[in-house]
Design an enzyme around this catalytic site. Sequence first.
Site, PDB file in Angstrom:
ATOM      1  N   SER A  98      -0.711 -11.162   0.809  1.00  0.00           N
ATOM      2  CA  SER A  98       0.661 -11.413   0.372  1.00  0.00           C
ATOM      3  C   SER A  98       1.018 -10.794  -0.972  1.00  0.00           C
ATOM      4  O   SER A  98       2.188 -10.861  -1.377  1.00  0.00           O
ATOM      5  CB  SER A  98       0.938 -12.917   0.333  1.00  0.00           C
ATOM      6  OG  SER A  98       1.138 -13.399   1.641  1.00  0.00           O
ATOM      7  N   ASN A 206       6.256 -16.222   5.871  1.00  0.00           N
ATOM      8  CA  ASN A 206       6.071 -14.796   6.118  1.00  0.00           C
ATOM      9  C   ASN A 206       7.190 -14.210   6.963  1.00  0.00           C
ATOM     10  O   ASN A 206       7.444 -13.005   6.927  1.00  0.00           O
ATOM     11  CB  ASN A 206       4.719 -14.567   6.803  1.00  0.00           C
ATOM     12  CG  ASN A 206       3.563 -14.843   5.862  1.00  0.00           C
ATOM     13  OD1 ASN A 206       3.349 -14.133   4.891  1.00  0.00           O
ATOM     14  ND2 ASN A 206       2.813 -15.899   6.144  1.00  0.00           N
TER      15      ASN A 206
END
Length: 392
Positions: A98, A206
């Site tokens: 991430s 996400n």
Amino acid sequence: MRLVPALAAACATAVLTTAAPAFAAVPPTDPGTRAVAVAVRPGHEAIRQELDELLSTGTPGALAVAEDSQGASYATAGTAVRGASVAPMPEHRFRVGSVTKMFTATALVQLAAQGRLRLDDSVDRWLPGLVRGNGNDGRNITLRQLLNHTSGLYDYTSDPDFLRSHLTGENFLQHRFDRFTPQQLIAIALTHRPHNAPGKGWHYSNTNYALAGLVIEKASGRSYAQQLRRTILEPLGLNHTTVPHTSVEVPTPHLHGYSKLGENGSSAPVYDVTRMSPTVPNAAGEMISTAPDLNRFLGALMTGRLVPEPWLRQMRTAVPLSDELSYGLGLLARKLPCGKTVWGHGGQIQGYLSYAAATADGAHRAAVVVNSDWPDSSRLDRVLDVEFCQTS
């Protein structure tokens, strides 16, 4: 791909390797100039101890690279390849998970700064009809809300069926080369109701960044990978950073990534999961980089080299999450125990945990990585706490 990894720590055999200096120090001329790292400089010795502590979790290896006005240094412990005495080094690539979100957010804000889009455009303006159903409506979600995780959209990686069938255990091993389109992943999220109305709460997802990647493509007329290469990677000379798209490989030299596939305990088997399809994390977490490249990126971002100052201020306009944490546009702000605040992002993906951060002026930046996914992320926090609080 999650912001705050919470896998149990476990013990395993690791090879402790003390790195010898490999380069001469070259002080940077500005925060965006690459500094060539040497082994730990005076004032940074505590970092090596923190990395040794990370090995107690069973992670095969750990690496930290720091840069400030005096130059760059690194500390290393363990091994890059399980069963071999290969020290993790600054030139080793790894999957950043991430941490990718900082790049994605920057690319989208660049398009806003160019007048190609507005951050307060609706998702539906760019992706008409894609976000619909179960209370989800792209007409009411803005691009800004994607980037700061206030859209309310469900995270597709949390879907119980998808988690079980593709992301954990033996099923991950069987399906780790499967390919998905962002639209397929977004469709998984849309089978769930939103966590909150747009702008009325914060939930890390996400799905937000899968959508942001599609908007980048629509607004730029290029693929997500092409746009990042054109506006970030090539201008900064991030030659060791890649957007793999569908390639399952990590370019050499690299840290091998190891996973227990979500199992707890020291007896759980450890798997080499270096090779995998990057299409599940996509624009939310697919990138591959090195610690020095991440430092260079953050130095350039924090000093306005990638987005103009007014737009950087918008990126650093953050939603409070706790007394210590707040989240802007792809940037996590963390107040350290010593009172300093750093900006950056953490990354968790099968086989790797990482964290990159910098002071607001970009003058001091650091990145840390372990080539396993089971240590608690607070241990990586501790490495950065020591770097930013116990050095100048």
